[in-house]
Design a protein around this motif. Structure first.
Motif, PDB file in Angstrom:
ATOM      1  N   UNK A   1       0.833  -1.210   0.000  1.00  0.00           N
ATOM      2  CA  UNK A   1       0.000   0.000   0.000  1.00  0.00           C
ATOM      3  C   UNK A   1       0.863   1.253   0.000  1.00  0.00           C
ATOM      4  N   UNK A   2       1.871   1.250   0.844  1.00  0.00           N
ATOM      5  CA  UNK A   2       2.773   2.411   0.903  1.00  0.00           C
ATOM      6  C   UNK A   2       3.526   2.594  -0.414  1.00  0.00           C
ATOM      7  N   UNK A   3       3.998   1.489  -0.970  1.00  0.00           N
ATOM      8  CA  UNK A   3       4.759   1.567  -2.219  1.00  0.00           C
ATOM      9  C   UNK A   3       3.873   2.060  -3.354  1.00  0.00           C
ATOM     10  N   UNK A   4       2.660   1.557  -3.444  1.00  0.00           N
ATOM     11  CA  UNK A   4       1.747   1.983  -4.511  1.00  0.00           C
ATOM     12  C   UNK A   4       1.497   3.483  -4.432  1.00  0.00           C
ATOM     13  N   UNK A   5       1.274   3.996  -3.238  1.00  0.00           N
ATOM     14  CA  UNK A   5       1.045   5.428  -3.070  1.00  0.00           C
ATOM     15  C   UNK A   5       2.283   6.231  -3.456  1.00  0.00           C
ATOM     16  N   UNK A   6       3.451   5.739  -3.083  1.00  0.00           N
ATOM     17  CA  UNK A   6       4.699   6.451  -3.379  1.00  0.00           C
ATOM     18  C   UNK A   6       5.042   6.425  -4.860  1.00  0.00           C
ATOM     19  N   UNK A   7       4.648   5.365  -5.564  1.00  0.00           N
ATOM     20  CA  UNK A   7       4.998   5.223  -6.981  1.00  0.00           C
ATOM     21  C   UNK A   7       4.080   6.002  -7.913  1.00  0.00           C
ATOM     22  N   UNK A   8       2.939   6.407  -7.443  1.00  0.00           N
ATOM     23  CA  UNK A   8       1.957   7.088  -8.299  1.00  0.00           C
ATOM     24  C   UNK A   8       2.586   8.276  -9.029  1.00  0.00           C
ATOM     25  N   UNK A   9       2.556   8.212 -10.352  1.00  0.00           N
ATOM     26  CA  UNK A   9       3.057   9.295 -11.186  1.00  0.00           C
ATOM     27  C   UNK A   9       4.567   9.377 -11.316  1.00  0.00           C
ATOM     28  N   UNK A  10       5.276   8.399 -10.823  1.00  0.00           N
ATOM     29  CA  UNK A  10       6.738   8.439 -10.887  1.00  0.00           C
ATOM     30  C   UNK A  10       7.258   7.384 -11.853  1.00  0.00           C
ATOM     31  N   UNK A  11       8.438   7.659 -12.415  1.00  0.00           N
ATOM     32  CA  UNK A  11       9.094   6.707 -13.319  1.00  0.00           C
ATOM     33  C   UNK A  11      10.600   6.835 -13.144  1.00  0.00           C
ATOM     34  N   UNK A  12      11.312   5.838 -13.654  1.00  0.00           N
ATOM     35  CA  UNK A  12      12.771   5.869 -13.662  1.00  0.00           C
ATOM     36  C   UNK A  12      13.379   6.028 -12.283  1.00  0.00           C
ATOM     37  N   UNK A  13      14.382   6.903 -12.178  1.00  0.00           N
ATOM     38  CA  UNK A  13      15.121   7.128 -10.922  1.00  0.00           C
ATOM     39  C   UNK A  13      14.182   7.572  -9.810  1.00  0.00           C
ATOM     40  N   UNK A  14      13.178   8.396 -10.149  1.00  0.00           N
ATOM     41  CA  UNK A  14      12.238   8.862  -9.129  1.00  0.00           C
ATOM     42  C   UNK A  14      11.406   7.711  -8.561  1.00  0.00           C
ATOM     43  N   UNK A  15      10.971   6.803  -9.418  1.00  0.00           N
ATOM     44  CA  UNK A  15      10.212   5.636  -8.953  1.00  0.00           C
ATOM     45  C   UNK A  15      11.112   4.729  -8.115  1.00  0.00           C
ATOM     46  N   UNK A  16      12.321   4.523  -8.577  1.00  0.00           N
ATOM     47  CA  UNK A  16      13.283   3.696  -7.846  1.00  0.00           C
ATOM     48  C   UNK A  16      13.511   4.262  -6.445  1.00  0.00           C
ATOM     49  N   UNK A  17      13.738   5.574  -6.358  1.00  0.00           N
ATOM     50  CA  UNK A  17      13.998   6.215  -5.067  1.00  0.00           C
ATOM     51  C   UNK A  17      12.762   6.168  -4.172  1.00  0.00           C
ATOM     52  N   UNK A  18      11.587   6.382  -4.749  1.00  0.00           N
ATOM     53  CA  UNK A  18      10.356   6.356  -3.952  1.00  0.00           C
ATOM     54  C   UNK A  18      10.118   4.964  -3.375  1.00  0.00           C
ATOM     55  N   UNK A  19      10.267   3.949  -4.206  1.00  0.00           N
ATOM     56  CA  UNK A  19      10.072   2.567  -3.758  1.00  0.00           C
ATOM     57  C   UNK A  19      11.098   2.200  -2.686  1.00  0.00           C
ATOM     58  N   UNK A  20      12.344   2.539  -2.953  1.00  0.00           N
ATOM     59  CA  UNK A  20      13.419   2.215  -2.013  1.00  0.00           C
ATOM     60  C   UNK A  20      13.214   2.920  -0.678  1.00  0.00           C
ATOM     61  N   UNK A  21      12.753   4.157  -0.711  1.00  0.00           N
ATOM     62  CA  UNK A  21      12.529   4.909   0.527  1.00  0.00           C
ATOM     63  C   UNK A  21      11.394   4.314   1.338  1.00  0.00           C
ATOM     64  N   UNK A  22      10.348   3.857   0.666  1.00  0.00           N
ATOM     65  CA  UNK A  22       9.257   3.182   1.369  1.00  0.00           C
ATOM     66  C   UNK A  22       9.802   1.944   2.072  1.00  0.00           C
ATOM     67  N   UNK A  23      10.573   1.172   1.372  1.00  0.00           N
ATOM     68  CA  UNK A  23      11.166  -0.057   1.899  1.00  0.00           C
ATOM     69  C   UNK A  23      12.023   0.261   3.127  1.00  0.00           C
ATOM     70  N   UNK A  24      12.881   1.266   2.984  1.00  0.00           N
ATOM     71  CA  UNK A  24      13.799   1.642   4.059  1.00  0.00           C
ATOM     72  C   UNK A  24      13.040   2.201   5.261  1.00  0.00           C
ATOM     73  N   UNK A  25      12.106   3.104   5.008  1.00  0.00           N
ATOM     74  CA  UNK A  25      11.335   3.699   6.099  1.00  0.00           C
ATOM     75  C   UNK A  25      10.527   2.642   6.852  1.00  0.00           C
ATOM     76  N   UNK A  26       9.928   1.732   6.115  1.00  0.00           N
ATOM     77  CA  UNK A  26       9.141   0.676   6.740  1.00  0.00           C
ATOM     78  C   UNK A  26      10.025  -0.178   7.656  1.00  0.00           C
ATOM     79  N   UNK A  27      11.211  -0.517   7.191  1.00  0.00           N
ATOM     80  CA  UNK A  27      12.134  -1.332   7.992  1.00  0.00           C
ATOM     81  C   UNK A  27      12.538  -0.612   9.273  1.00  0.00           C
ATOM     82  N   UNK A  28      12.718   0.699   9.196  1.00  0.00           N
ATOM     83  CA  UNK A  28      13.122   1.450  10.380  1.00  0.00           C
ATOM     84  C   UNK A  28      11.947   1.686  11.332  1.00  0.00           C
TER      85      UNK A  28
END
Length: 193
Positions: free
Chosen positions: A67-94
């Motif tokens: 759910x968090x990743x889907x919200x973060x990815x909305x409207x993003x592509x390339x490096x921005x999508x990669x960073x948004x997805x990765x940040x969700x992953x990292x934030x969730x882990x912390x």
């Protein structure tokens, strides 16, 4: 007769909170029963065993992460999508170390196919669309991303980076730059690769 107020969903959420507090590996039926002030047997009308409980927490964790990743990815592509997805992953882990560990729990194929595990995998592949990778390169890239994200956040959460003066966020950003570069310049697959 089932104890009033206990449901599989309520137990799963409580087990997820417990995992964040004491670690996913320390979640047991007994620990959960103590949390509710009941005997272990009271929980077995809602869950089969500790494996079932842990699988339920894993499914919950994957759903929240998706759910968090889907919200973060909305409207993003390339490096921005990669960073948004990765940040969700990292934030969730912390934020949720126990639930993050649960998201790594191996689910049986039937549960995985029917749960957010599939959605999470689809979102991971979605961030690769701008990189125009075909199979088997896409699968290799998914595995690379998962390995880097998991490795980095696991080391960070464990405190492995805290004794160095280099800013952890700066290193994270450089790691994402390196991944973006690797994805944009993916080597061609050798004929027998």
């Amino acid at each position: 007769m089932a104890r009033a107020g206990l449901t599989a969903e309520r137990l799963t959420r409580a087990a997820a909170e417990l995992a964040d507090e004491v670690g996913f590996e320390n979640v047991t039926v007994s620990a959960l029963a103590r949390r509710f002030g009941v005997k272990d047997a009271s929980l077995y009308s809602h869950i089969r065993n500790v494996q079932d409980l842990k699988a339920r927490v894993a499914v919950l964790a994957l759903a929240e992460l998706a759910d968090r990743a889907a919200a973060a990815l909305a409207g993003r592509a390339g490096r921005n999508a990669l960073a948004a997805f990765a940040s969700v992953y990292r934030d969730f882990a912390k934020e949720h170390p126990g639930m993050y560990a649960a998201a790594q729990f191996r689910l049986d194929p039937e549960t995985a196919a029917a749960s957010a595990a599939r959605r999470h995998a689809e979102l991971t592949r979605a961030i690769l669309h701008d990189y125009d990778l075909q199979e088997p390169d896409e699968t290799d890239a998914v595995r690379l991303l998962g390995s880097v994200f998991h490795g980095y956040v696991s080391l960070e959460v464990a405190g492995a980076f805290s004794n160095h003066p280099r800013d952890i966020d700066a290193s994270w950003s450089r790691a994402l730059d390196a991944l973006d570069s690797a994805l944009r310049n993916w080597p061609s697959n050798p004929p027998n690769g």
